[in-house]
Motif scaffolding. Structure first.
Motif, mmCIF file in Angstrom:
data_model
loop_
_atom_site.group_PDB
_atom_site.id
_atom_site.type_symbol
_atom_site.label_atom_id
_atom_site.label_comp_id
_atom_site.label_asym_id
_atom_site.label_seq_id
_atom_site.Cartn_x
_atom_site.Cartn_y
_atom_site.Cartn_z
ATOM 1 N N HIS A 1 0.820 -1.216 0.000
ATOM 2 C CA HIS A 1 0.000 0.000 0.000
ATOM 3 C C HIS A 1 0.855 1.268 0.000
ATOM 4 C CE1 HIS A 1 -3.655 -2.293 0.445
ATOM 5 N NE2 HIS A 1 -3.163 -2.911 1.512
ATOM 6 N N ASP A 2 2.158 1.135 0.301
ATOM 7 C CA ASP A 2 3.052 2.282 0.223
ATOM 8 C C ASP A 2 3.491 2.576 -1.207
ATOM 9 O OD1 ASP A 2 3.367 3.040 3.038
ATOM 10 O OD2 ASP A 2 4.285 1.052 3.252
ATOM 11 N N LEU A 3 3.129 1.691 -2.138
ATOM 12 C CA LEU A 3 3.459 1.883 -3.544
ATOM 13 C C LEU A 3 2.273 2.497 -4.276
ATOM 14 C CD1 LEU A 3 5.061 -1.625 -4.257
ATOM 15 C CD2 LEU A 3 6.226 0.465 -3.503
ATOM 16 N N ARG A 4 2.557 3.459 -5.144
ATOM 17 C CA ARG A 4 1.493 4.024 -5.971
ATOM 18 C C ARG A 4 1.253 3.176 -7.200
ATOM 19 N NH1 ARG A 4 -1.699 5.236 -3.906
ATOM 20 N NH2 ARG A 4 -2.640 6.784 -5.279
ATOM 21 N N GLY A 5 2.207 2.319 -7.542
ATOM 22 C CA GLY A 5 2.038 1.433 -8.681
ATOM 23 C C GLY A 5 3.351 0.745 -9.013
ATOM 24 N N TRP A 6 3.293 -0.184 -9.982
ATOM 25 C CA TRP A 6 4.510 -0.860 -10.416
ATOM 26 C C TRP A 6 4.435 -1.135 -11.905
ATOM 27 C CZ3 TRP A 6 4.847 -6.055 -12.156
ATOM 28 C CH2 TRP A 6 3.684 -6.827 -12.008
ATOM 29 N N ILE A 7 5.619 -1.243 -12.512
ATOM 30 C CA ILE A 7 5.754 -1.359 -13.958
ATOM 31 C C ILE A 7 6.642 -2.555 -14.264
ATOM 32 C CG2 ILE A 7 6.558 -0.215 -16.053
ATOM 33 C CD1 ILE A 7 6.295 2.401 -13.993
ATOM 34 N N ARG B 1 -6.975 -8.355 -13.176
ATOM 35 C CA ARG B 1 -8.307 -7.814 -13.504
ATOM 36 C C ARG B 1 -9.399 -8.586 -12.768
ATOM 37 N NH1 ARG B 1 -6.161 -7.621 -18.886
ATOM 38 N NH2 ARG B 1 -5.619 -5.460 -19.398
ATOM 39 N N GLU B 2 -9.253 -9.877 -12.712
ATOM 40 C CA GLU B 2 -10.262 -10.690 -12.023
ATOM 41 C C GLU B 2 -10.331 -10.337 -10.538
ATOM 42 O OE1 GLU B 2 -10.069 -14.714 -14.853
ATOM 43 O OE2 GLU B 2 -8.968 -14.631 -12.947
ATOM 44 N N ARG C 1 -6.863 -8.548 -4.084
ATOM 45 C CA ARG C 1 -7.617 -7.353 -4.435
ATOM 46 C C ARG C 1 -6.896 -6.065 -4.035
ATOM 47 N NH1 ARG C 1 -12.606 -6.254 -6.115
ATOM 48 N NH2 ARG C 1 -13.077 -8.480 -6.116
ATOM 49 N N GLY C 2 -6.101 -6.106 -2.989
ATOM 50 C CA GLY C 2 -5.475 -4.881 -2.502
ATOM 51 C C GLY C 2 -4.166 -4.524 -3.167
ATOM 52 N N ALA C 3 -3.778 -5.217 -4.221
ATOM 53 C CA ALA C 3 -2.491 -4.950 -4.863
ATOM 54 C C ALA C 3 -2.482 -3.577 -5.531
ATOM 55 C CB ALA C 3 -2.192 -6.028 -5.898
ATOM 56 N N PRO C 4 -1.318 -2.934 -5.628
ATOM 57 C CA PRO C 4 -1.230 -1.620 -6.273
ATOM 58 C C PRO C 4 -1.430 -1.724 -7.782
ATOM 59 C CG PRO C 4 0.943 -2.390 -5.625
ATOM 60 C CD PRO C 4 -0.029 -3.356 -5.045
#
Length: 291
Positions: free
Chosen positions: A171-177, A244-245, A214-217
């Motif tokens: 949750h400390d991450l805004r996203g990942w690539i 997505r699921e 479900r809570g992944a960034p």
């Protein structure tokens, strides 16, 4: 003049396509053609006691206040690689206003799974705790990786225990690539990778696809349609479907003019015409607000 430039780019593309058999020379070529006027670099910062536990920070010459931060991990089958080979990645991100952190981590045979992930988590923790000194905003923290480096960031983003061990959370991450990442690769076929994951007893929990929740960034996943090293359908496509699921925001993109190695090389100035990798990374980061 234009024709000579395009011939040079073609030669570079051919060289980088030989990355798997020519060690790092194509990367050094890209770095030699990368300008250094867009960033200030602080090198060799220790985030642990081992000589491999070091990182470099790339700060835009004119950083915005509270700039977004991207921690990048390179690939190399968990047995090779150096952050110095990827300065073109630091330049690319800094040129778009992001503070980039390029981290080394221990490799096989010095360590096996999951110890290199513990190193990656340590580098992220250092970034979270210290990046304000470099004009970065820890509340705008992203992870990014190529190939086995994409695996590293996927595991940090999806398995809460890894960042939890260093006092953080996904949750400390805004996203990942992820670029050309292996996210679902059991049974292991690559003989160089097998000992890293204790083949034939490779643990199922070593696979990012088994940690989706479900809570992944949010995620941005990119791959090459003609990748002959990491199957893009099974790995990028399969992980995107499962995210997505689970209701996790994800975008998966596929490019036809790149291969496994040239996907990350497309971040460099000489090869950006191959695919809009940097544009997509920039859009993803700008579209995600701070926490």
């Amino acid at each position: 003049m234009a024709n000579r430039i395009w011939r040079l780019i073609g030669l570079i593309a051919g060289a980088v396509s030989l990355l798997a058999i020519t060690a790092c020379s194509p990367l050094k070529m890209l770095n030699a053609l990368t300008p250094d006027g867009t960033f200030d670099r602080t090198e060799g910062i220790a985030y642990g006691s081992d000589p491999r536990q070091k990182l470099d920070v790339y700060v835009p010459h004119h950083p915005m206040v509270n700039a977004p931060v991207v921690v990048f991990f390179y690939g190399g089958s968990w047995n090779s690689g150096s952050r110095s080979d990827y300065s073109f990645v630091g330049e690319a991100l800094a040129s778009r206003g992001m503070v980039a952190v390029l981290a080394d981590y221990r490799l096989y045979p010095q360590v096996r799974y999951p110890q290199f992930l513990e190193d990656a988590a340590g580098a992220v923790a250092w970034t979270h705790d210290h990046i304000r000194q470099y004009a970065g905003n820890p509340q705008r923290l992203y992870l990014m990786g190529h190939s086995s480096g994409a695996y590293n960031v996927a595991m940090l983003a999806l398995d809460p225990g890894l960042l939890g061990a260093v006092g953080l959370s996904p949750h400390d991450l805004r996203g990942w690539i992820g670029l050309a990442g292996p996210y679902d690769f059991l049974p292991i076929k690559n003989p160089d990778v097998r000992p890293v994951f204790f083949w034939p007893d490779s643990p199922p929990q070593s696979q990012p696809i088994n940690h989706v929740s479900r809570g992944a960034p949010p995620a941005l996943l990119m791959a090459s349609t003609d990748d002959d090293v990491v199957n893009p359908t099974r790995n990028t496509g399969g992980l995107a479907l499962k995210l997505r699921e689970a209701g996790v925001p994800v975008q998966d993109l596929y490019f036809s003019r790149t291969g496994h190695a040239t996907l990350v090389a497309a971040l460099s100035r000489p090869m950006r015409g191959l695919a809009p990798v940097l544009d997509e990374v920039t859009s993803f980061v700008r579209a995600t607000p701070p926490q």
